[in-house]
Write a protein that holds these residues in place. Structure first.
Motif, PDB file in Angstrom:
ATOM      1  N   PRO A   2       0.787  -1.239   0.000  1.00 14.68           N
ATOM      2  CA  PRO A   2       0.000   0.000   0.000  1.00 14.68           C
ATOM      3  C   PRO A   2       0.817   1.286   0.000  1.00 14.68           C
ATOM      4  CG  PRO A   2      -1.075  -1.622   1.377  1.00 14.68           C
ATOM      5  CD  PRO A   2       0.247  -2.217   0.970  1.00 14.68           C
ATOM      6  N   PRO A   3       1.958   1.365   0.697  1.00 18.98           N
ATOM      7  CA  PRO A   3       2.720   2.624   0.647  1.00 18.98           C
ATOM      8  C   PRO A   3       3.241   2.988  -0.734  1.00 18.98           C
ATOM      9  CG  PRO A   3       3.361   1.336   2.572  1.00 18.98           C
ATOM     10  CD  PRO A   3       2.503   0.443   1.719  1.00 18.98           C
ATOM     11  N   LEU A   4       3.247   2.037  -1.672  1.00 17.89           N
ATOM     12  CA  LEU A   4       3.743   2.321  -3.028  1.00 17.89           C
ATOM     13  C   LEU A   4       2.639   2.812  -3.971  1.00 17.89           C
ATOM     14  CD1 LEU A   4       6.119  -0.709  -3.758  1.00 17.89           C
ATOM     15  CD2 LEU A   4       6.751   1.612  -3.063  1.00 17.89           C
ATOM     16  N   LEU A   5       1.392   2.790  -3.543  1.00 19.48           N
ATOM     17  CA  LEU A   5       0.293   3.066  -4.471  1.00 19.48           C
ATOM     18  C   LEU A   5       0.397   4.445  -5.111  1.00 19.48           C
ATOM     19  CD1 LEU A   5      -2.651   1.499  -2.432  1.00 19.48           C
ATOM     20  CD2 LEU A   5      -1.588   0.572  -4.506  1.00 19.48           C
ATOM     21  N   ALA A   6       0.646   5.463  -4.316  1.00 17.00           N
ATOM     22  CA  ALA A   6       0.713   6.820  -4.862  1.00 17.00           C
ATOM     23  C   ALA A   6       1.861   6.961  -5.854  1.00 17.00           C
ATOM     24  CB  ALA A   6       0.855   7.837  -3.734  1.00 17.00           C
ATOM     25  N   ALA A   7       3.002   6.387  -5.531  1.00 14.55           N
ATOM     26  CA  ALA A   7       4.147   6.477  -6.438  1.00 14.55           C
ATOM     27  C   ALA A   7       3.881   5.732  -7.740  1.00 14.55           C
ATOM     28  CB  ALA A   7       5.396   5.916  -5.750  1.00 14.55           C
TER      29      ALA A   7
END
Length: 247
Positions: free
Chosen positions: A182-187
């Motif tokens: 989930p922490p990679l979604l925006a990138a």
């Protein structure tokens, strides 16, 4: 506005309360009506849930039965329905698009993992396939391009980004990097330039939190069917124990 246009627009408009587009996964007409009646603006069938409802393991549903199931779901509701059609069942783009539209689907998932071999497809060949699907469908289908690199155990986001950029150039409307952290979604969304679909897991962030982390769209795979069947199993156990009045 066509069903596909309505579904496409939902990917770019904040949901009520500011969250992402949440697409429950119906496995039959009855579950589709329940989700639509609850107010969800669109639905997305899961291949695993539909397969289980038809008596198959995920990935083993004959194409004809999957399209028939999608048609029953789409007929049952007045909201757009996106269909998970796995890796396309080996169908040529014209036949695949024709069968999706005949079933009443407004969109589709197409994955770049090869169900037969278990390997990733060549990314450029997959991009060519997606481009051909887009050419056949025009604006009549929302194409959600699934990227299976994380599913195959590659934690590096760069292969997913490279594939995503090819699929975006081929005309995909949305990118689905299944099991991306989930922490990679925006990138991922920023690097590829498409709305990103995240998979909600029982032990993971909520759909609203996934939206805060960068997901424009949230789906559940076979999770909702699994939860429903757990309830059925509990009811069955109580019936078998003679607890009819307490069911």
């Amino acid at each position: 506005m066509t069903s596909a246009a309505a579904l496409r627009a939902l990917h770019h408009a904040p949901a009520p309360g500011g969250g992402p587009l949440v697409l429950p996964g119906p496995w039959d007409a009855a579950s589709a009506r329940a989700f639509a009646d609850a107010g969800f603006p669109a639905l997305a069938t899961p291949s695993a849930g539909v397969a289980a409802s038809l008596g198959y393991a995920d990935g083993e549903t004959p194409a004809a039965e999957m399209f028939a199931a999608v048609a029953r779901i789409a007929r049952a509701v007045d909201v757009p329905v996106s269909a998970d059609v796995e890796d396309g069942y080996g169908l040529a783009p014209r036949e695949l698009v024709g069968r999706l539209l005949e079933a009443g689907a407004a969109g589709c998932n197409l994955e770049d993992g090869d169900r037969a071999s278990g390997l990733l497809k060549d990314s450029r060949e997959q991009a060519d396939f997606l481009a051909a699907v887009r050419a056949e469908a025009g604006d009549a289908l929302v194409v959600n391009a699934r990227v299976d690199t994380f599913l195959k155990g590659d934690a590096d986001p760069e292969p997913a980004i490279a594939r995503g950029r090819l699929y975006a150039a081929a005309g995909a409307d949305c990118l689905y990097p299944i099991l991306a952290p989930p922490p990679l979604l925006a990138a991922l969304a920023e690097a590829v330039g498409l709305p990103v679909n995240a998979l909600a897991l029982p032990d993971g962030p909520s759909p609203h939190e996934l939206g805060r982390l960068g997901a424009a769209r949230v789906t559940f795979g076979g999770g909702l069917h699994g939860r429903a069947m757990a309830g059925v199993a509990e009811t069955a156990a109580r019936l078998a124990a003679g607890l009819w009045g307490e069911v």
